[in-house]
Write an enzyme that holds these catalytic residues in place. Structure first.
Site, short mmCIF file in Angstrom:
data_model
loop_
_atom_site.label_atom_id
_atom_site.label_comp_id
_atom_site.label_asym_id
_atom_site.label_seq_id
_atom_site.Cartn_x
_atom_site.Cartn_y
_atom_site.Cartn_z
N GLY A 1 0.77 -1.24 0.00
CA GLY A 1 0.00 0.00 0.00
C GLY A 1 0.79 1.28 0.00
O GLY A 1 0.26 2.32 0.38
N LEU B 1 -9.42 -7.16 -13.98
CA LEU B 1 -10.80 -6.68 -13.91
C LEU B 1 -11.47 -6.96 -15.25
O LEU B 1 -10.93 -6.61 -16.30
CB LEU B 1 -10.82 -5.18 -13.59
CG LEU B 1 -10.30 -4.81 -12.20
CD1 LEU B 1 -10.02 -3.31 -12.12
CD2 LEU B 1 -11.31 -5.21 -11.13
N HIS C 1 2.05 0.53 -13.13
CA HIS C 1 2.79 -0.69 -13.44
C HIS C 1 4.29 -0.39 -13.45
O HIS C 1 4.71 0.62 -14.03
CB HIS C 1 2.35 -1.23 -14.81
CG HIS C 1 2.99 -2.52 -15.18
ND1 HIS C 1 2.60 -3.73 -14.65
CD2 HIS C 1 4.02 -2.79 -16.03
CE1 HIS C 1 3.35 -4.69 -15.15
NE2 HIS C 1 4.23 -4.14 -15.98
N ASN D 1 -4.26 2.37 -13.67
CA ASN D 1 -3.39 1.46 -12.93
C ASN D 1 -1.94 1.92 -13.04
O ASN D 1 -1.57 2.55 -14.05
CB ASN D 1 -3.52 0.04 -13.52
CG ASN D 1 -2.69 -0.98 -12.76
OD1 ASN D 1 -2.80 -1.11 -11.55
ND2 ASN D 1 -1.82 -1.68 -13.49
N MET E 1 -3.57 -6.94 -7.65
CA MET E 1 -2.99 -8.03 -8.43
C MET E 1 -4.04 -8.96 -9.04
O MET E 1 -3.82 -10.18 -9.13
CB MET E 1 -2.02 -8.83 -7.55
CG MET E 1 -0.96 -7.98 -6.89
SD MET E 1 -0.13 -6.88 -8.04
CE MET E 1 1.24 -7.90 -8.49
C1 GRF Z 1 3.87 -1.45 -7.28
O1 GRF Z 1 5.21 -1.64 -7.67
C2 GRF Z 1 2.97 -1.41 -8.50
O2 GRF Z 1 3.57 -0.85 -9.66
C3 GRF Z 1 2.71 -2.87 -8.72
O3 GRF Z 1 2.54 -3.40 -7.43
C4 GRF Z 1 3.34 -2.63 -6.50
C5 GRF Z 1 2.46 -2.23 -5.35
O4 GRF Z 1 3.14 -1.55 -4.38
N1 GRF Z 1 1.57 -3.13 -9.55
P1 GRF Z 1 2.36 -0.94 -3.11
O5 GRF Z 1 1.45 -2.02 -2.57
O6 GRF Z 1 1.57 0.26 -3.56
O7 GRF Z 1 3.45 -0.56 -2.18
#
Ligand code: GRF
Length: 196
Positions: A18, A97, A113, A111, A94
């Site tokens: 988060g 959708l 990434h 989103n 993760m």
């Molecule tokens: C991030 O690196 C995001 O790009 C990927 O998952 C990670 C989540 O990090 N999809 P967090 O839970 O916000 O710290």
């Protein structure tokens, strides 16, 4: 860029630590936007504690609790609509959708990434990039469609790490970029500067 009249009600979808949610709570929340809901695909995700600490309504929509993915998507969409969310932000969410969800928030699901899409979509993006041997890494904020990280790109930022060998090393460099770009994408959307 004109300031928003009313903060945009947004929902954040999480599955893990988060830090991106925290960055939104510490930047756009209460300004251009209002985080009105946090939905998680994982019970006890640390991100849920961050939402609770700021009194943001939060709930778990675990895949195993529903007969199928569409049923989960519909339940999640119902809950987010009830909270008035007008932009859905995937921040470490993760799960894919599907149309039962995306059709409820047309052009309003984004989103973050950890790669320069279209390179290295899907899971383990940083490991994929390291395995390939790239020297330049990056972050992409994109709209979400029914594909795996195939939606239109909103913002990207690159960083040169010619000697990086370990995923944690790369993630440490990408995290601040993720937090900055995701907040900027929310601001742009809130100010009507993004057409989904
Ligand atoms: C991030 O690196 C995001 O790009 C990927 O998952 C990670 C989540 O990090 N999809 P967090 O839970 O916000 O710290």
């Amino acid at each position: 860029m004109p300031r928003v009249a009313e903060p945009l009600p947004i929902a954040v979808l999480v599955s893990g630590t988060g830090t991106n949610l925290q960055a939104l709570l510490d930047t756009v929340h209460g300004n251009d936007a209002q985080v009105v809901a946090v939905g998680s695909s994982v019970a006890h995700a640390p991100a849920l504690d961050r939402a609770a600490a700021r009194d943001v309504p939060n709930a778990v929509f675990a895949r195993a609790d529903y007969p199928d993915r569409d049923a989960r998507d519909r339940a999640l969409a119902d809950w987010l609509e009830e909270r008035g969310a007008r932009l859905i932000v995937g921040a470490g969410y993760m799960e894919l959708l599907g149309s039962p969800f995306l059709s409820r928030f047309p052009g309003a699901v984004i989103n973050v990434h950890p790669s320069l899409l279209p390179a290295f979509p899907g899971l383990r993006a940083i490991e994929q990039a390291l395995d390939y041997g790239v020297k330049v890494f990056g972050v992409t904020v994109h709209f979400v469609d029914e594909g795996v990280d195939t939606g239109a790109v909103i913002l990207q930022r690159a960083v040169e790490l010619p000697t990086a060998r370990e995923p944690d090393e790369v993630l440490a460099a990408l995290r601040p970029l993720e937090h900055e770009l995701l907040a900027e994408a929310v601001r742009l959307f809130a100010r009507g500067a993004l057409a989904g």
